[in-house]
Design a protein around this motif. Sequence first.
Motif, PDB file in Angstrom:
ATOM      1  N   GLY A  91     -37.227  52.038  -0.789  1.00 34.79           N
ATOM      2  CA  GLY A  91     -38.396  51.178  -0.916  1.00 34.79           C
ATOM      3  C   GLY A  91     -39.197  51.454  -2.166  1.00 34.79           C
ATOM      4  O   GLY A  91     -39.693  50.530  -2.819  1.00 34.79           O
ATOM      5  N   THR A  92     -39.336  52.719  -2.535  1.00 31.74           N
ATOM      6  CA  THR A  92     -40.077  53.028  -3.749  1.00 31.74           C
ATOM      7  C   THR A  92     -39.357  52.504  -4.985  1.00 31.74           C
ATOM      8  O   THR A  92     -39.997  52.048  -5.923  1.00 31.74           O
ATOM      9  CB  THR A  92     -40.312  54.548  -3.881  1.00 31.74           C
ATOM     10  OG1 THR A  92     -39.059  55.218  -3.831  1.00 31.74           O
ATOM     11  CG2 THR A  92     -41.225  55.057  -2.789  1.00 31.74           C
ATOM     12  N   PHE A 120     -47.294  50.246  -2.360  1.00 34.30           N
ATOM     13  CA  PHE A 120     -46.806  48.896  -2.595  1.00 34.30           C
ATOM     14  C   PHE A 120     -45.720  48.488  -1.603  1.00 34.30           C
ATOM     15  O   PHE A 120     -45.036  47.502  -1.807  1.00 34.30           O
ATOM     16  CB  PHE A 120     -46.263  48.765  -4.025  1.00 34.30           C
ATOM     17  CG  PHE A 120     -47.310  49.014  -5.068  1.00 34.30           C
ATOM     18  CD1 PHE A 120     -48.264  48.064  -5.349  1.00 34.30           C
ATOM     19  CD2 PHE A 120     -47.351  50.210  -5.754  1.00 34.30           C
ATOM     20  CE1 PHE A 120     -49.238  48.296  -6.300  1.00 34.30           C
ATOM     21  CE2 PHE A 120     -48.313  50.461  -6.706  1.00 34.30           C
ATOM     22  CZ  PHE A 120     -49.266  49.498  -6.978  1.00 34.30           C
ATOM     23  N   LEU A 121     -45.547  49.262  -0.534  1.00 33.93           N
ATOM     24  CA  LEU A 121     -44.541  48.972   0.476  1.00 33.93           C
ATOM     25  C   LEU A 121     -45.182  48.300   1.678  1.00 33.93           C
ATOM     26  O   LEU A 121     -46.309  48.614   2.054  1.00 33.93           O
ATOM     27  CB  LEU A 121     -43.839  50.252   0.922  1.00 33.93           C
ATOM     28  CG  LEU A 121     -43.071  51.019  -0.150  1.00 33.93           C
ATOM     29  CD1 LEU A 121     -42.460  52.271   0.451  1.00 33.93           C
ATOM     30  CD2 LEU A 121     -42.016  50.155  -0.783  1.00 33.93           C
ATOM     31  N   SER A 122     -44.452  47.396   2.301  1.00 32.79           N
ATOM     32  CA  SER A 122     -44.924  46.758   3.518  1.00 32.79           C
ATOM     33  C   SER A 122     -44.560  47.631   4.716  1.00 32.79           C
ATOM     34  O   SER A 122     -43.971  48.702   4.559  1.00 32.79           O
ATOM     35  CB  SER A 122     -44.305  45.363   3.652  1.00 32.79           C
ATOM     36  OG  SER A 122     -42.901  45.467   3.743  1.00 32.79           O
ATOM     37  N   GLU A 123     -44.883  47.186   5.904  1.00 36.76           N
ATOM     38  CA  GLU A 123     -44.620  47.974   7.106  1.00 36.76           C
ATOM     39  C   GLU A 123     -43.131  48.209   7.333  1.00 36.76           C
ATOM     40  O   GLU A 123     -42.738  49.226   7.882  1.00 36.76           O
ATOM     41  CB  GLU A 123     -45.207  47.264   8.333  1.00 36.76           C
ATOM     42  CG  GLU A 123     -46.712  47.291   8.378  1.00 36.76           C
ATOM     43  CD  GLU A 123     -47.252  46.563   9.586  1.00 36.76           C
ATOM     44  OE1 GLU A 123     -46.459  46.201  10.484  1.00 36.76           O
ATOM     45  OE2 GLU A 123     -48.468  46.349   9.631  1.00 36.76           O
ATOM     46  N   ALA A 127     -40.665  46.217  -0.626  1.00 38.36           N
ATOM     47  CA  ALA A 127     -41.746  46.018  -1.589  1.00 38.36           C
ATOM     48  C   ALA A 127     -42.587  44.817  -1.165  1.00 38.36           C
ATOM     49  O   ALA A 127     -42.058  43.748  -0.851  1.00 38.36           O
ATOM     50  CB  ALA A 127     -41.173  45.785  -2.978  1.00 38.36           C
ATOM     51  N   ASP A 128     -43.890  45.001  -1.138  1.00 35.40           N
ATOM     52  CA  ASP A 128     -44.818  43.928  -0.782  1.00 35.40           C
ATOM     53  C   ASP A 128     -45.206  43.199  -2.064  1.00 35.40           C
ATOM     54  O   ASP A 128     -45.993  43.689  -2.866  1.00 35.40           O
ATOM     55  CB  ASP A 128     -46.047  44.514  -0.096  1.00 35.40           C
ATOM     56  CG  ASP A 128     -46.954  43.452   0.506  1.00 35.40           C
ATOM     57  OD1 ASP A 128     -46.757  42.260   0.189  1.00 35.40           O
ATOM     58  OD2 ASP A 128     -47.839  43.815   1.288  1.00 35.40           O
ATOM     59  N   THR A 129     -44.641  42.023  -2.263  1.00 36.35           N
ATOM     60  CA  THR A 129     -44.842  41.302  -3.521  1.00 36.35           C
ATOM     61  C   THR A 129     -46.296  40.893  -3.723  1.00 36.35           C
ATOM     62  O   THR A 129     -46.759  40.823  -4.856  1.00 36.35           O
ATOM     63  CB  THR A 129     -43.939  40.055  -3.591  1.00 36.35           C
ATOM     64  OG1 THR A 129     -44.185  39.233  -2.460  1.00 36.35           O
ATOM     65  CG2 THR A 129     -42.482  40.447  -3.633  1.00 36.35           C
TER      66      THR A 129
END
Length: 184
Positions: A91-92, A120-123, A127-129
Amino acid sequence: MEKIMTAPSDNIPATGPASNTAEPTDTTPVTPPASASGEEKWKALSRANEAKWKAATKELDELKKAQMTDQEKALESAREEARKAALSEVGTKLAKAEIRVQASKAGLNVPTDYLDLNRFLSEDGEADTEKVKAFVASLAQNAPKGPASFPELEGVGHHKSTKNDITSMDPTELADLIANGTFI
């Protein structure tokens, strides 16, 4: 022996596995804003359908978890922990790539070495854009406009001279000047 299937009547409550099926909670159709273009209309419909799908799968997962034995729950918990660990590693990298993509679209160069990319990661570990776009937009607002201009520095470095100014000559020019006898 023949099994006869009958539909449950209105006054008899349904029992068994068929009664635990998840039915959609919201069956109202989604209507995008009237002023939306064709693309925006489809995006709004897609987002609404995705939200409904996520809610339905979450409800289904809760029903499955309620029916699990202790051993199955422990196994599922171990799988979930392993999945989260793997996604946190990947994720990173996804967040870093997303930041670079959004920064290049904005014409910026964002160093990601000192950023906490987990923010910047979602649950679900991706990656949470939206967070990335907001971050890059905040950087774009504070970025200097146009190329950086530096004052011309005098007396720094090597400058070729057209006259016999020995203060800015390199050693080979000075040696040639002395050898030709024009210096003395």
